[in-house]
Design an enzyme around this catalytic site. Structure first.
Site, short mmCIF file in Angstrom:
data_model
loop_
_atom_site.label_atom_id
_atom_site.label_comp_id
_atom_site.label_asym_id
_atom_site.label_seq_id
_atom_site.Cartn_x
_atom_site.Cartn_y
_atom_site.Cartn_z
N ASP A 261 34.23 82.44 65.10
CA ASP A 261 33.70 82.44 66.47
C ASP A 261 32.18 82.55 66.48
O ASP A 261 31.53 82.59 65.43
CB ASP A 261 34.38 83.58 67.25
CG ASP A 261 34.63 83.24 68.71
OD1 ASP A 261 33.91 82.38 69.26
OD2 ASP A 261 35.54 83.84 69.31
N TRP B 167 32.07 76.59 70.46
CA TRP B 167 32.26 76.11 71.83
C TRP B 167 31.49 74.82 72.15
O TRP B 167 31.19 74.53 73.31
CB TRP B 167 31.87 77.21 72.85
CG TRP B 167 32.28 78.58 72.46
CD1 TRP B 167 33.52 78.98 72.08
CD2 TRP B 167 31.46 79.76 72.39
NE1 TRP B 167 33.54 80.33 71.79
CE2 TRP B 167 32.28 80.83 71.97
CE3 TRP B 167 30.11 80.00 72.67
CZ2 TRP B 167 31.79 82.13 71.79
CZ3 TRP B 167 29.63 81.29 72.50
CH2 TRP B 167 30.47 82.34 72.06
N ASP C 159 36.21 78.16 76.46
CA ASP C 159 37.63 78.53 76.34
C ASP C 159 38.50 77.85 77.38
O ASP C 159 38.14 77.76 78.55
CB ASP C 159 37.79 80.05 76.52
CG ASP C 159 37.23 80.82 75.34
OD1 ASP C 159 36.66 80.20 74.43
OD2 ASP C 159 37.38 82.05 75.34
#
Ligand code: GLA
Length: 683
Positions: free
Chosen positions: A186, A220, A241
């Site tokens: 992440d 992302w 997300d």
């Protein structure tokens, strides 16, 4: 932001999403045909692929498996029992057999502090036997284990679990020692360190362990990983997300589709994990989600707690014909063939020369979506086989690929120039003429169509139409035909009456047909259709906010009556205010917005004072349009937040339907709070 944990280093993915998709949505909202992108990847784009894929033989098809995040976030039910339970169900329910392999742990598996040696410590409440024990359990079933950490000092959860920045080599070593086969890495708390540097360091650390570990980059899409990560990771998130909603799924779809040239074996675009089964969408919408992820060659990571999943959920996730589209060894991501009016055609080249074709209806009413074998890239041939991957039936077509697709639905087909096409019965297309509007208590004539798409004739054709309970439906024309040749249509008229007092809204009807192929095979087919019950507009002048709507789409949150748009739940806006003037009546929307009203050819004029609501300070640029059926009857050009209200008037004489449209002014939808103040209709 609506995330349960705080983030210090990310821009809001929600805004980013809007900005990236706006142009596309804008054209669709205005009813414009988008140019069809070329099907094959142009050589220039191929050459532009920054770097070759990692040549470790991993993820040669998109990874398939499970991840707990979408169903549990950090709640206590994320624990060893869940992970083992999912592994058991993979085997018991045939998901392992369908190709699902990875059982992945997301955030919150660790304790907030490393031990005295700097090692990560599994949370003993969740994983009392440690991670190694879970890996052993999963491995014993022929499955693989995945884990999660962040390329930052802490993970994304506000509890502050340790991240791997500065600990890459020891953390990778620990994962490998535990038997981990997959790492999701992440982006939170990254301290502003260059993304490429952070993700490359972990790649090298994983490689140094000597264990084959699939490496999932999760930044992302912020640093365009599709441009540099092919030799860094096996997959990279392209968006913020996902959440369990139609709008989230759609927004992510539209960001991921244009990235098709960057995907291939060992290096995939990742539009985030599946929401199928989590309850926020209908099964029709979940079938679309799964069909579209498959046609995009997306990783298929189940995001629902399989211990609680319905049979319908297992039927979607376990559809091997759809999984085969995703897992095709050629590894091409499908590309957009056309997308006008919310009618999407996405085609994926398959290794056997066939094409997977998704006919996806973004709109809220059934629509006809059509293309041809040639347009999706198939060679010229007398006939093709056409396999419906949800119905599990095969037909022949002379080349037309078309269906009336229910609202939010997807018809997923696999079409092939196949010399054995003649052994299959002809495909037929079922539909309704026009967009059916009727008033309660007043009979209306609806016309059903059955068209032979096959190279062979459809024989002994019969048709029925069923309405909702309590409606009357009577045939007003013959309903059978001896035979339909290629391209021929049987039109049937039906007198349809909704009982007096039926509330306005959309209602489902079902058109069915039965026919025989020349070799005697009996075929039945049906299609769900939509009709709208409308009320005649009131005479005189009315506020549009007080009238029933035929349909409404909005960039964020619902269309608000007499307040501005607060972006989220109904009723979260403020008084409509443009240039310091406050209005008590009107509609508050957020670009891209499109609201339609039934005017029944009985009205003359729409007027409003329009502008960007003051609540967004200096931001927001939009354009307002009023449409009378297919004609743009009035428009403002781009208006900014700094401008006072603009008076807008449209002559809509004779229109059946009027639409209020707000586009983004060409710069994305960020802060586009648009007010239709004092919007009135004269009839
Ligand atoms: C980020 C990721 C999600 C999930 C959470 C966990 O938001 O994008 O997929 O892993 O963190 O905190």
């Amino acid at each position: 932001m609506r995330h349960p944990h705080t983030r210090t280093t990310r821009t809001t993915p929600r805004r980013l999403a809007g900005a990236l998709t706006a142009g596309l949505l804008c054209a669709a909202a205005a009813g414009l045909a988008l140019p069809a992108p070329a099907l094959a990847v142009p050589p220039a784009t191929r050459a532009a692929q920054a770097s070759p894929a990692l040549d470790d033989g991993l993820a040669l098809t998109p990874p398939m498996g499970f991840n707990n995040w979408n169903s549990t976030h950090c709640r206590a039910e994320f624990d060893e029992a869940m992970v083992k339970g999912v592994a058991d169900l993979f085997v018991q329910k045939g998901l392992k057999d369908a190709g699902y392999r990875y059982v992945n742990l997301d955030d919150c598996w660790a304790l907030p502090n490393r031990d005295a040696h700097g090692q990560l410590v599994p949370d003993p409440a969740r994983f009392p036997n440690g991670i190694r024990a879970v890996a052993d359990y999963v491995h014993a079933k022929g499955l693989k284990l995945g884990i999660y950490t962040s390329a930052g000092t802490k993970t994304c959860n506000s509890a502050g679990f340790p991240g791997a920045l500065g600990h890459e080599y020891s953390d990778a070593r620990q994962f490998a020692d535990w038997g981990v086969d997959y790492l999701k890495y992440d982006n939170c708390n990254n301290q502003g360190v260059d993304a490429q540097q952070r993700y490359r360091t972990m790649r090298d650390a994983l490689k140094a362990t000597g264990r084959p570990i699939v490496y999932s980059i999760c930044e992302w899409g912020q640093n365009k990983p599709w441009e540099w990560a092919a030799d860094v990771g096996h997959l990279w998130r392209t968006t913020g997300d996902i959440s369990d909603s139609w709008s989230s799924m759609l927004s992510i779809l539209k960001q991921n589709l244009p990235l098709a040239p960057h995907a291939g074996p060992g290096h995939w675009n990742d539009p985030d994990m599946l929401e199928v089964g989590n309850g926020g969408m209908t099964d029709t919408e979940y079938r679309s989600h799964f069909s579209l992820w498959s046609v995009m060659a997306a990783p298929l990571l189940i995001g629902t707690d399989l211990r609680k999943a319905s049979q319908a959920t297992y039927d979607i996730l376990g559809n091997k014909e759809v999984v085969a589209v995703d897992q095709d060894p050629l590894g091409k991501q499908g590309t957009v063939v056309s997308s006008a009016g919310g009618r999407w055609v996405v085609a994926k080249e398959m290794k056997d020369g066939s094409r997977a074709v998704a006919l996806f209806n973004e709109s809220g009413a059934a629509q006809r979506i059509a293309t041809t074998a040639g347009t999706v890239g198939l060679p010229a041939a007398a006939g093709y086989t056409l396999r419906d991957l949800w119905q599990h039936r095969t037909y022949n077509t002379a080349g037309t690929i078309a269906a009336t697709v229910p609202a939010h639905g997807t018809v997923l087909l696999r079409v092939q120039a196949d010399p054995r096409w003649a052994t299959q019965p002809p495909a037929v297309e079922l539909g309704l003429d026009g967009s059916p509007l009727l008033q309660a208590g007043t009979p209306a004539t609806l016309t059903g169509t059955v068209t032979d798409l096959g190279r062979t004739p459809a024989q002994r054709v019969s048709v029925t139409l069923d309405g909702p309970a309590g409606w009357t439906v009577r045939a007003a024309s013959p309903t059978t035909a001896t035979a339909l040749a290629t391209g021929e249509t049987l039109r049937t008229d039906w007198r349809v009456t909704a009982p007096a007092g039926t509330p306005t809204g959309s209602y489902g009807l079902t058109l069915r047909t039965g026919y025989r192929s020349p070799t005697g095979t009996r075929v039945t087919a049906e299609v769900p259709l939509t009709a709208s019950v409308v009320v005649p507009p009131p005479g005189g002048t009315s506020y549009l906010g007080d009238l029933p709507r035929l349909s409404a789409t909005n960039g964020w949150g619902p269309v608000e009556r007499d307040t501005s748009n607060g972006e989220d739940a109904a009723g979260d806006g403020h008084p409509l205010t443009i240039g310091g003037t406050v209005y008590t009546k009107g509609l508050g929307v957020h670009a891209l917005s499109d609201i339609s009203f039934y005017t029944g050819k009985d009205c003359e004029k729409v007027t409003a004072d329009v502008g960007v609501d003051d609540e967004k300070d200096t931001k927001g640029t939009v354009a307002f349009e009023i449409w009378a059926d297919g004609t743009r009857a009035a428009s403002t050009g781009v208006l900014t937040n700094a401008m006072p209200a603009r008076a807008l008037t449209a002559d809509i004489t004779g229109a059946q339907v009027v639409r209020l449209v707000v586009t983004d002014g060409g710069d994305g939808i960020d802060s586009d709070h648009a007010d239709w103040a004092d919007a009135r209709l004269d009839c």
